[in-house]
Design a protein around this motif. Structure first.
Motif, PDB file in Angstrom:
ATOM      1  N   VAL A  65     -16.885   2.932  -9.233  1.00 57.44           N
ATOM      2  CA  VAL A  65     -17.346   2.779  -7.852  1.00 57.44           C
ATOM      3  C   VAL A  65     -17.388   4.132  -7.154  1.00 57.44           C
ATOM      4  O   VAL A  65     -18.240   4.380  -6.296  1.00 57.44           O
ATOM      5  N   LEU A  66     -16.482   5.016  -7.538  1.00 61.06           N
ATOM      6  CA  LEU A  66     -16.463   6.346  -6.928  1.00 61.06           C
ATOM      7  C   LEU A  66     -17.755   7.099  -7.221  1.00 61.06           C
ATOM      8  O   LEU A  66     -18.198   7.907  -6.400  1.00 61.06           O
ATOM      9  N   ASP A  67     -18.356   6.833  -8.378  1.00 60.19           N
ATOM     10  CA  ASP A  67     -19.651   7.459  -8.687  1.00 60.19           C
ATOM     11  C   ASP A  67     -20.678   7.109  -7.622  1.00 60.19           C
ATOM     12  O   ASP A  67     -21.440   7.963  -7.159  1.00 60.19           O
ATOM     13  N   GLU A  68     -20.696   5.825  -7.236  1.00 61.34           N
ATOM     14  CA  GLU A  68     -21.654   5.373  -6.218  1.00 61.34           C
ATOM     15  C   GLU A  68     -21.336   5.976  -4.857  1.00 61.34           C
ATOM     16  O   GLU A  68     -22.225   6.425  -4.136  1.00 61.34           O
ATOM     17  N   LEU A  69     -20.058   6.000  -4.494  1.00 58.64           N
ATOM     18  CA  LEU A  69     -19.663   6.579  -3.213  1.00 58.64           C
ATOM     19  C   LEU A  69     -20.052   8.053  -3.150  1.00 58.64           C
ATOM     20  O   LEU A  69     -20.571   8.529  -2.133  1.00 58.64           O
ATOM     21  N   ASP A  70     -19.799   8.774  -4.237  1.00 56.11           N
ATOM     22  CA  ASP A  70     -20.142  10.195  -4.267  1.00 56.11           C
ATOM     23  C   ASP A  70     -21.653  10.405  -4.175  1.00 56.11           C
ATOM     24  O   ASP A  70     -22.126  11.276  -3.446  1.00 56.11           O
ATOM     25  N   ALA A  71     -22.398   9.592  -4.919  1.00 60.15           N
ATOM     26  CA  ALA A  71     -23.852   9.749  -4.936  1.00 60.15           C
ATOM     27  C   ALA A  71     -24.463   9.498  -3.565  1.00 60.15           C
ATOM     28  O   ALA A  71     -25.470  10.121  -3.201  1.00 60.15           O
ATOM     29  N   ARG A  72     -23.829   8.606  -2.791  1.00 64.67           N
ATOM     30  CA  ARG A  72     -24.368   8.250  -1.481  1.00 64.67           C
ATOM     31  C   ARG A  72     -23.702   9.001  -0.335  1.00 64.67           C
ATOM     32  O   ARG A  72     -23.997   8.758   0.832  1.00 64.67           O
ATOM     33  N   GLY A  73     -22.785   9.905  -0.667  1.00 63.74           N
ATOM     34  CA  GLY A  73     -22.218  10.792   0.343  1.00 63.74           C
ATOM     35  C   GLY A  73     -21.148  10.193   1.222  1.00 63.74           C
ATOM     36  O   GLY A  73     -20.912  10.683   2.332  1.00 63.74           O
ATOM     37  N   TYR A  74     -20.461   9.141   0.751  1.00 63.50           N
ATOM     38  CA  TYR A  74     -19.377   8.548   1.535  1.00 63.50           C
ATOM     39  C   TYR A  74     -18.086   9.337   1.326  1.00 63.50           C
ATOM     40  O   TYR A  74     -17.642   9.532   0.189  1.00 63.50           O
ATOM     41  N   PRO A  75     -17.419   9.771   2.393  1.00 62.59           N
ATOM     42  CA  PRO A  75     -16.088  10.359   2.240  1.00 62.59           C
ATOM     43  C   PRO A  75     -15.057   9.240   2.025  1.00 62.59           C
ATOM     44  O   PRO A  75     -15.246   8.116   2.500  1.00 62.59           O
ATOM     45  N   TYR A  76     -13.970   9.565   1.331  1.00 63.68           N
ATOM     46  CA  TYR A  76     -12.923   8.571   1.125  1.00 63.68           C
ATOM     47  C   TYR A  76     -11.594   9.267   0.868  1.00 63.68           C
ATOM     48  O   TYR A  76     -11.528  10.448   0.530  1.00 63.68           O
ATOM     49  N   PHE A  77     -10.537   8.475   1.021  1.00 61.81           N
ATOM     50  CA  PHE A  77      -9.169   8.983   0.957  1.00 61.81           C
ATOM     51  C   PHE A  77      -8.309   7.900   0.311  1.00 61.81           C
ATOM     52  O   PHE A  77      -8.543   6.715   0.541  1.00 61.81           O
ATOM     53  N   PHE A  78      -7.327   8.298  -0.489  1.00 61.87           N
ATOM     54  CA  PHE A  78      -6.494   7.329  -1.199  1.00 61.87           C
ATOM     55  C   PHE A  78      -5.023   7.392  -0.777  1.00 61.87           C
ATOM     56  O   PHE A  78      -4.437   8.472  -0.717  1.00 61.87           O
ATOM     57  N   HIS A  79      -4.448   6.229  -0.517  1.00 59.91           N
ATOM     58  CA  HIS A  79      -3.001   6.030  -0.517  1.00 59.91           C
ATOM     59  C   HIS A  79      -2.666   5.414  -1.873  1.00 59.91           C
ATOM     60  O   HIS A  79      -3.050   4.270  -2.162  1.00 59.91           O
ATOM     61  N   PHE A  80      -1.970   6.171  -2.711  1.00 55.44           N
ATOM     62  CA  PHE A  80      -1.661   5.740  -4.082  1.00 55.44           C
ATOM     63  C   PHE A  80      -0.164   5.435  -4.150  1.00 55.44           C
ATOM     64  O   PHE A  80       0.669   6.334  -4.076  1.00 55.44           O
ATOM     65  N   THR A  81       0.192   4.172  -4.284  1.00 61.02           N
ATOM     66  CA  THR A  81       1.596   3.771  -4.341  1.00 61.02           C
ATOM     67  C   THR A  81       2.105   3.858  -5.771  1.00 61.02           C
ATOM     68  O   THR A  81       1.510   3.282  -6.688  1.00 61.02           O
ATOM     69  N   LEU A  82       3.198   4.578  -5.955  1.00 60.16           N
ATOM     70  CA  LEU A  82       3.749   4.769  -7.296  1.00 60.16           C
ATOM     71  C   LEU A  82       5.278   4.823  -7.224  1.00 60.16           C
ATOM     72  O   LEU A  82       5.853   5.797  -6.740  1.00 60.16           O
ATOM     73  N   ASN A  83       5.901   3.751  -7.654  1.00 68.41           N
ATOM     74  CA  ASN A  83       7.346   3.683  -7.846  1.00 68.41           C
ATOM     75  C   ASN A  83       7.615   3.359  -9.309  1.00 68.41           C
ATOM     76  O   ASN A  83       6.727   2.891 -10.020  1.00 68.41           O
ATOM     77  N   ASP A  84       8.838   3.561  -9.743  1.00 66.46           N
ATOM     78  CA  ASP A  84       9.217   3.197 -11.112  1.00 66.46           C
ATOM     79  C   ASP A  84      10.162   2.001 -11.035  1.00 66.46           C
ATOM     80  O   ASP A  84      11.372   2.129 -11.178  1.00 66.46           O
ATOM     81  N   TYR A  85       9.587   0.822 -10.813  1.00 71.15           N
ATOM     82  CA  TYR A  85      10.378  -0.401 -10.709  1.00 71.15           C
ATOM     83  C   TYR A  85      10.203  -1.259 -11.953  1.00 71.15           C
ATOM     84  O   TYR A  85       9.158  -1.213 -12.619  1.00 71.15           O
ATOM     85  N   PRO A  86      11.196  -2.086 -12.276  1.00 70.82           N
ATOM     86  CA  PRO A  86      11.087  -2.938 -13.467  1.00 70.82           C
ATOM     87  C   PRO A  86      10.052  -4.044 -13.292  1.00 70.82           C
ATOM     88  O   PRO A  86       9.617  -4.346 -12.180  1.00 70.82           O
ATOM     89  N   ARG A  87       9.681  -4.649 -14.412  1.00 70.26           N
ATOM     90  CA  ARG A  87       8.687  -5.724 -14.402  1.00 70.26           C
ATOM     91  C   ARG A  87       9.105  -6.887 -13.513  1.00 70.26           C
ATOM     92  O   ARG A  87       8.256  -7.586 -12.958  1.00 70.26           O
ATOM     93  N   ALA A  88      10.391  -7.109 -13.377  1.00 72.69           N
ATOM     94  CA  ALA A  88      10.861  -8.211 -12.536  1.00 72.69           C
ATOM     95  C   ALA A  88      10.477  -7.999 -11.079  1.00 72.69           C
ATOM     96  O   ALA A  88      10.374  -8.956 -10.307  1.00 72.69           O
ATOM     97  N   VAL A  89      10.259  -6.752 -10.685  1.00 65.74           N
ATOM     98  CA  VAL A  89       9.911  -6.419  -9.302  1.00 65.74           C
ATOM     99  C   VAL A  89       8.398  -6.248  -9.140  1.00 65.74           C
ATOM    100  O   VAL A  89       7.811  -6.688  -8.157  1.00 65.74           O
ATOM    101  N   GLU A  90       7.770  -5.586 -10.105  1.00 62.62           N
ATOM    102  CA  GLU A  90       6.320  -5.355 -10.081  1.00 62.62           C
ATOM    103  C   GLU A  90       5.741  -5.846 -11.415  1.00 62.62           C
ATOM    104  O   GLU A  90       5.508  -5.050 -12.332  1.00 62.62           O
ATOM    105  N   PRO A  91       5.500  -7.141 -11.543  1.00 61.52           N
ATOM    106  CA  PRO A  91       5.200  -7.718 -12.858  1.00 61.52           C
ATOM    107  C   PRO A  91       3.809  -7.476 -13.414  1.00 61.52           C
ATOM    108  O   PRO A  91       3.624  -7.539 -14.626  1.00 61.52           O
TER     109      PRO A  91
END
Length: 281
Positions: A65-91
């Motif tokens: 999808v980013l290919d399309e956004l880039d081709a059409r000139g849309y700016p974008y920004f990411f909030h990337f959530t990354l924790n190291d939790y066990p499968r019981a918490v983030e399955p």
């Protein structure tokens, strides 16, 4: 208009095809979570959208999808959530190693300035102790050094046995790796050099979009000190497939129904008795 996709569900991880279809259609329908009969038609043409803000735990499926956004000139920004939790918490999400690799690939593609790493939420259990967090955070900082514009954290309500000392340790670790640490504005950690987090910062959005952002402060913010500006969220509650036990969005789907990527909106289909109005800000 700043379009948020989405605080309510993980669109990049699970609904990339749907988002792509809506982008090509030039609009999306969004149901009011508090009133199912109120539906907004949100334009997604380039002139209407100042910038997209994406919230995700795994944007790898979204890369096409980013290919399309880039081709059409849309700016974008990411909030990337990354924790190291066990499968019981983030399955239902990829392994930490896979997500680190994805974040690094995203950073190589779009640059660190367009990514905030969210170590969020910070929660504690008998197994997930402060020491466990500190080891995990140190490892992740080493992996993500130079890959992100900063790291934002927020405690799960009621968490943290000794939170001020703990935050001081997080700040020391992040500083050694050149990662600026930001905390939710509901608490003051200035003494440790921790900035107040602004999830959607007007100045940053203007810099990334190249446009003057005229939307007002987010009047739905939880804290009076919050300086985030208003966004138009195009997601829907109860559609996320991540299954995280701490979900802020009110519940994830356990048995995910088949979803039509051609649907005009996420969530239950229209019944025909809705009032649809144009949303432009």
């Amino acid at each position: 208009m700043i379009v948020s996709a989405s605080r309510r569900t993980d669109i990049p991880a699970h609904y990339g095809d749907w988002f792509h279809q809506r982008l090509r259609a030039g609009y999306v329908l969004v149901r009011n979570p508090a009133n199912r009969k109120q539906v907004s038609r949100v334009p997604l043409d380039r002139e209407s959208v100042d910038i997209f803000v994406f919230w995700t735990k795994d944007p790898r499926p979204f890369f096409p999808v980013l290919d399309e956004l880039d081709a059409r000139g849309y700016p974008y920004f990411f909030h990337f959530t990354l924790n190291d939790y066990p499968r019981a918490v983030e399955p239902n999400i990829a392994t930490v190693a896979e997500r680190v690799a994805t974040l690094r690939a995203l950073s190589a593609r779009i640059g660190p300035e367009r990514i905030v790493w969210r170590y969020d939420p910070v929660l504690f259990t008998p197994e997930i102790t402060e020491d466990v967090h500190l080891r995990s955070f140190k490892h992740l900082c080493g992996e993500l050094e130079g890959q992100v514009s900063g790291c934002a954290f927020k405690f799960l309500d009621g968490a943290a046995p000794s939170r001020r000392e703990f935050v001081g340790q997080l700040a020391e670790i992040s500083r050694k790796h050149g990662i600026e640490l930001e905390g939710c504005c509901g608490e003051d950690f200035d003494e440790f050099g921790v900035k107040r987090m602004v999830c959607v910062d007007r100045a940053k959005m203007e810099r990334l979009s190249g446009r003057r952002i005229t939307v007002r402060r987010d009047d739905c913010a939880r804290f009076a000190a919050c300086r985030s500006v208003r966004t138009v969220d195009i997601g829907a509650y109860d559609t996320c497939r991540n299954g995280c036990v701490y979900c802020y969005a009110g519940g994830c789907l356990k048995d995910v129904p088949r979803f039509d990527a051609d649907s005009e909106l996420l969530g239950p289909p229209l019944r025909g008795d809705e009032n649809i109005t144009l949303r432009t800000s």
